[in-house]
Scaffold this motif. Structure first.
Motif, mmCIF file in Angstrom:
data_model
loop_
_atom_site.group_PDB
_atom_site.id
_atom_site.type_symbol
_atom_site.label_atom_id
_atom_site.label_comp_id
_atom_site.label_asym_id
_atom_site.label_seq_id
_atom_site.Cartn_x
_atom_site.Cartn_y
_atom_site.Cartn_z
ATOM 1 N N ALA A 1 37.357 49.143 38.977
ATOM 2 C CA ALA A 1 36.736 47.870 39.337
ATOM 3 C C ALA A 1 35.491 48.065 40.197
ATOM 4 O O ALA A 1 34.680 47.139 40.317
ATOM 5 N N ARG A 2 35.333 49.261 40.759
ATOM 6 C CA ARG A 2 34.142 49.557 41.557
ATOM 7 C C ARG A 2 33.106 50.345 40.764
ATOM 8 O O ARG A 2 32.135 50.861 41.337
ATOM 9 N N ALA A 3 33.318 50.450 39.448
ATOM 10 C CA ALA A 3 32.358 51.111 38.564
ATOM 11 C C ALA A 3 31.730 50.076 37.646
ATOM 12 O O ALA A 3 32.176 48.924 37.578
ATOM 13 N N SER A 4 30.675 50.470 36.927
ATOM 14 C CA SER A 4 30.031 49.564 35.976
ATOM 15 C C SER A 4 30.230 50.014 34.530
ATOM 16 O O SER A 4 30.018 49.223 33.608
ATOM 17 N N ILE A 5 30.592 51.277 34.345
ATOM 18 C CA ILE A 5 30.877 51.818 33.011
ATOM 19 C C ILE A 5 32.024 52.804 33.162
ATOM 20 O O ILE A 5 32.104 53.537 34.155
ATOM 21 N N VAL A 6 32.934 52.827 32.191
ATOM 22 C CA VAL A 6 33.946 53.881 32.111
ATOM 23 C C VAL A 6 33.688 54.663 30.831
ATOM 24 O O VAL A 6 33.403 54.075 29.777
ATOM 25 N N ALA A 7 33.770 55.979 30.925
ATOM 26 C CA ALA A 7 33.468 56.844 29.782
ATOM 27 C C ALA A 7 34.673 57.695 29.410
ATOM 28 O O ALA A 7 35.454 58.100 30.274
ATOM 29 N N SER A 8 34.808 57.952 28.121
ATOM 30 C CA SER A 8 35.855 58.844 27.616
ATOM 31 C C SER A 8 35.251 59.703 26.515
ATOM 32 O O SER A 8 34.671 59.189 25.565
ATOM 33 N N ALA A 9 35.396 61.020 26.657
ATOM 34 C CA ALA A 9 34.806 61.954 25.681
ATOM 35 C C ALA A 9 35.873 62.725 24.916
ATOM 36 O O ALA A 9 35.592 63.763 24.332
ATOM 37 N N SER A 10 37.089 62.220 24.878
ATOM 38 C CA SER A 10 38.231 62.945 24.313
ATOM 39 C C SER A 10 38.029 63.341 22.855
ATOM 40 O O SER A 10 37.382 62.641 22.079
ATOM 41 N N ASP A 11 38.665 64.459 22.495
ATOM 42 C CA ASP A 11 38.753 64.872 21.096
ATOM 43 C C ASP A 11 39.957 64.245 20.411
ATOM 44 O O ASP A 11 40.036 64.234 19.187
ATOM 45 N N ALA A 12 40.911 63.749 21.185
ATOM 46 C CA ALA A 12 42.113 63.132 20.614
ATOM 47 C C ALA A 12 42.746 62.220 21.650
ATOM 48 O O ALA A 12 42.773 62.544 22.836
ATOM 49 N N GLU A 13 43.228 61.074 21.197
ATOM 50 C CA GLU A 13 43.960 60.133 22.042
ATOM 51 C C GLU A 13 45.096 59.547 21.221
ATOM 52 O O GLU A 13 44.865 59.030 20.123
ATOM 53 N N SER A 14 46.310 59.630 21.736
ATOM 54 C CA SER A 14 47.409 58.983 21.031
ATOM 55 C C SER A 14 47.323 57.462 21.194
ATOM 56 O O SER A 14 47.770 56.709 20.336
ATOM 57 N N PHE A 15 46.712 57.015 22.284
ATOM 58 C CA PHE A 15 46.474 55.585 22.489
ATOM 59 C C PHE A 15 45.159 55.390 23.243
ATOM 60 O O PHE A 15 44.156 55.048 22.654
ATOM 61 N N GLY A 16 45.164 55.638 24.533
ATOM 62 C CA GLY A 16 43.974 55.438 25.344
ATOM 63 C C GLY A 16 44.210 54.446 26.462
ATOM 64 O O GLY A 16 43.521 53.429 26.569
ATOM 65 N N MET A 17 45.197 54.742 27.321
ATOM 66 C CA MET A 17 45.554 53.826 28.410
ATOM 67 C C MET A 17 44.370 53.538 29.324
ATOM 68 O O MET A 17 44.151 52.394 29.732
ATOM 69 N N THR A 18 43.579 54.567 29.643
ATOM 70 C CA THR A 18 42.484 54.345 30.588
ATOM 71 C C THR A 18 41.438 53.393 30.011
ATOM 72 O O THR A 18 40.774 52.673 30.765
ATOM 73 N N LEU A 19 41.300 53.384 28.682
ATOM 74 C CA LEU A 19 40.345 52.463 28.071
ATOM 75 C C LEU A 19 40.758 51.021 28.344
ATOM 76 O O LEU A 19 39.938 50.181 28.735
ATOM 77 N N VAL A 20 42.037 50.725 28.132
ATOM 78 C CA VAL A 20 42.536 49.367 28.348
ATOM 79 C C VAL A 20 42.505 49.026 29.834
ATOM 80 O O VAL A 20 42.160 47.896 30.233
ATOM 81 N N GLU A 21 42.861 49.983 30.680
ATOM 82 C CA GLU A 21 42.849 49.729 32.124
ATOM 83 C C GLU A 21 41.441 49.374 32.599
ATOM 84 O O GLU A 21 41.260 48.485 33.445
ATOM 85 N N ALA A 22 40.432 50.046 32.038
ATOM 86 C CA ALA A 22 39.053 49.717 32.384
ATOM 87 C C ALA A 22 38.682 48.326 31.885
ATOM 88 O O ALA A 22 38.070 47.530 32.614
ATOM 89 N N MET A 23 39.071 48.013 30.657
ATOM 90 C CA MET A 23 38.758 46.706 30.078
ATOM 91 C C MET A 23 39.399 45.591 30.889
ATOM 92 O O MET A 23 38.804 44.526 31.081
ATOM 93 N N ARG A 24 40.601 45.813 31.385
ATOM 94 C CA ARG A 24 41.280 44.796 32.190
ATOM 95 C C ARG A 24 40.507 44.517 33.479
ATOM 96 O O ARG A 24 40.655 43.453 34.078
ATOM 97 N N CYS A 25 39.699 45.489 33.893
ATOM 98 C CA CYS A 25 38.885 45.307 35.099
ATOM 99 C C CYS A 25 37.507 44.730 34.777
ATOM 100 O O CYS A 25 36.665 44.595 35.671
ATOM 101 N N GLY A 26 37.267 44.392 33.504
ATOM 102 C CA GLY A 26 35.974 43.849 33.118
ATOM 103 C C GLY A 26 34.878 44.890 33.057
ATOM 104 O O GLY A 26 33.699 44.579 33.257
ATOM 105 N N VAL A 27 35.274 46.147 32.745
ATOM 106 C CA VAL A 27 34.303 47.235 32.672
ATOM 107 C C VAL A 27 34.176 47.690 31.217
ATOM 108 O O VAL A 27 35.179 48.013 30.575
#
Length: 405
Positions: A274-300
């Motif tokens: 919530a104190r950032a303006s962009i969240v980045a993920s460079a993974s080669d594989a994700e079974s889901f992507g919890m951090t992506l959703v957690e960032a989206m829930r913060c409006g990022v």
């Protein structure tokens, strides 16, 4: 309804622990929920546990814990599959305790949360209960040997639940299980209850295990390009893992000290997102992507590699985030630069991300599971016939092969 989750170690940190606790809490409002932890290595769970949820540890691995003197603790497991990545953490004592618990359980629904634990579920879980295997990894991340073992055991279950439709399709095509419902249900992620990010902080955040597959090295290299164009922006990476020293050296080699930093483990992660303006993920594989959703829930808004299997099912490219080709640091850097340069667009994308993340509300996901329980209960006899016919055909095939031989 009595619902029991079986988890590797609820006292640890990880995506499976978080999503299991989230789902258990959502179901606890209407059901009696228990989490059975195969292992216990500390006094209390690191994540908060809803007070309505009962936690039952099976084997205490602490140095001076209740099971330290039990000789079975130091003998290799015989039931837990040897091809499973966590095999060395299991023992004959784990086998014994899992069997004792499951054979005596009066739960209406038993849900396993990793492959080896799902084998316990298939071997020892009462057929009177609905037995559901959750797959928080992916079909292709398992070795060929493990997949063969799972196929033998999963055919006795009621359902196999993956976190993405792409992975469910792989299971249906490569591990057909007659009489077993194979479907995708995404992980649930609660609203953090924080004011949404306002998009003004000149910070790119990232989080996850510091391991090669997460490609934080690629992110650091991409940020090197970003830093040259936007010297007032910084990169903060949250997490721990085996790649920590290598990443620190990479930051130094690119002259990014003070601009890119390894921040260690922070929980809950939403507070820093919530104190950032962009969240980045460079993974080669994700079974889901919890951090992506957690960032989206913060409006990022999130910039993520379009890797198998989760990001494309979470991010609507160009609307609530951006997807870039896997392994392409220049594409990753270009999208980061574009969002940095377009403050109003970044804010709009963050608002869209926050709205889109509501589809992962725990109440919604809990309702999907409740519908699944009802469906599995209603289809018991039909699925049993399907399973029986498949076994009869398999036996007949073996007989024919022997006769031809």
């Amino acid at each position: 309804m009595k619902i029991t989750f079986l988890i590797h170690n609820v006292y640890g940190i990880g995506g499976t622990v978080r999503t299991t606790l989230n789902l258990a809490a959502a179901l606890a409002g209407r059901h009696q929920v228990t989490i059975v932890s195969m292992l216990r290595h500390r006094a209390r769970p690191r994540f908060a546990v809803d007070p309505r949820v009962t936690v039952v540890p099976l084997v205490d691995t602490r140095e001076h814990g209740a099971d330290a003197a039990d000789p079975l603790l130091h003998q290799p497991a015989e039931v837990f599959p040897a091809a499973e990545k966590r095999y060395k953490q299991y023992s004959r004592l784990t086998d014994k305790r899992a069997e004792e618990y499951l054979r005596s359980s009066d739960a209406d629904v038993l849900i396993g949360t990793r492959p080896g634990v799902n084998v316990y579920l298939a071997r020892f879980g009462s057929p009177r209960a609905l037995r559901i295997a959750q797959e928080h990894l992916t079909h292709d991340s398992h070795s060929k040997r493990l997949r063969a073992q799972l196929a033998r055991h999963y055919r006795d279950l009621d359902a196999v639940v993956t976190t993405t439709e792409a992975d469910a399709a792989v299971y249906r095509s490569r591990m057909p299980l007659p009489g077993v419902r194979t479907l995708a249900v995404p992980n649930c992620v609660p609203d953090p209850g924080l004011p949404p990010a306002d998009g003004s902080a000149k910070v790119i955040a990232a989080a996850g295990r510091l391991v090669p597959a997460k490609r934080f090295d690629l992110l650091v290299e991409a940020f090197g390009e970003v830093a040259g164009k936007f010297p007032d922006w910084s990169l903060r990476i949250y997490g721990a893992g085996t790649d920590k020293d290598r990443l620190r050296r990479l930051i130094e080699e690119h002259g990014l000290e003070g601009r890119a930093a390894l921040m260690g483990v922070v929980s809950p992660i939403e507070e820093v997102f919530a104190r950032a303006s962009i969240v980045a993920s460079a993974s080669d594989a994700e079974s889901f992507g919890m951090t992506l959703v957690e960032a989206m829930r913060c409006g990022v808004p999130v910039v993520a590699t379009d890797c198998p299997l989760g990001p494309a099912e979470i991010i609507d490219d160009g609307v609530d985030g951006r997807l870039v080709p896997m392994g392409d640091k220049h594409a990753l850097a270009a999208e980061l630069c574009q969002l940095i340069a377009d403050e109003s667009g970044r804010r709009r994308m963050g608002e869209a991300a926050r709205a889109a993340a509501h589809r992962f509300d725990p109440a919604r996901i809990a309702a999907v599971y409740e519908d699944l329980f009802a469906e599995l209960t209603a289809s018991r006899r039909t699925r049993a016939r399907q399973r029986g016919k498949a076994r009869w055909r398999a036996r007949a095939g073996r007989v024919l092969r022997r006769l031809r031989g």
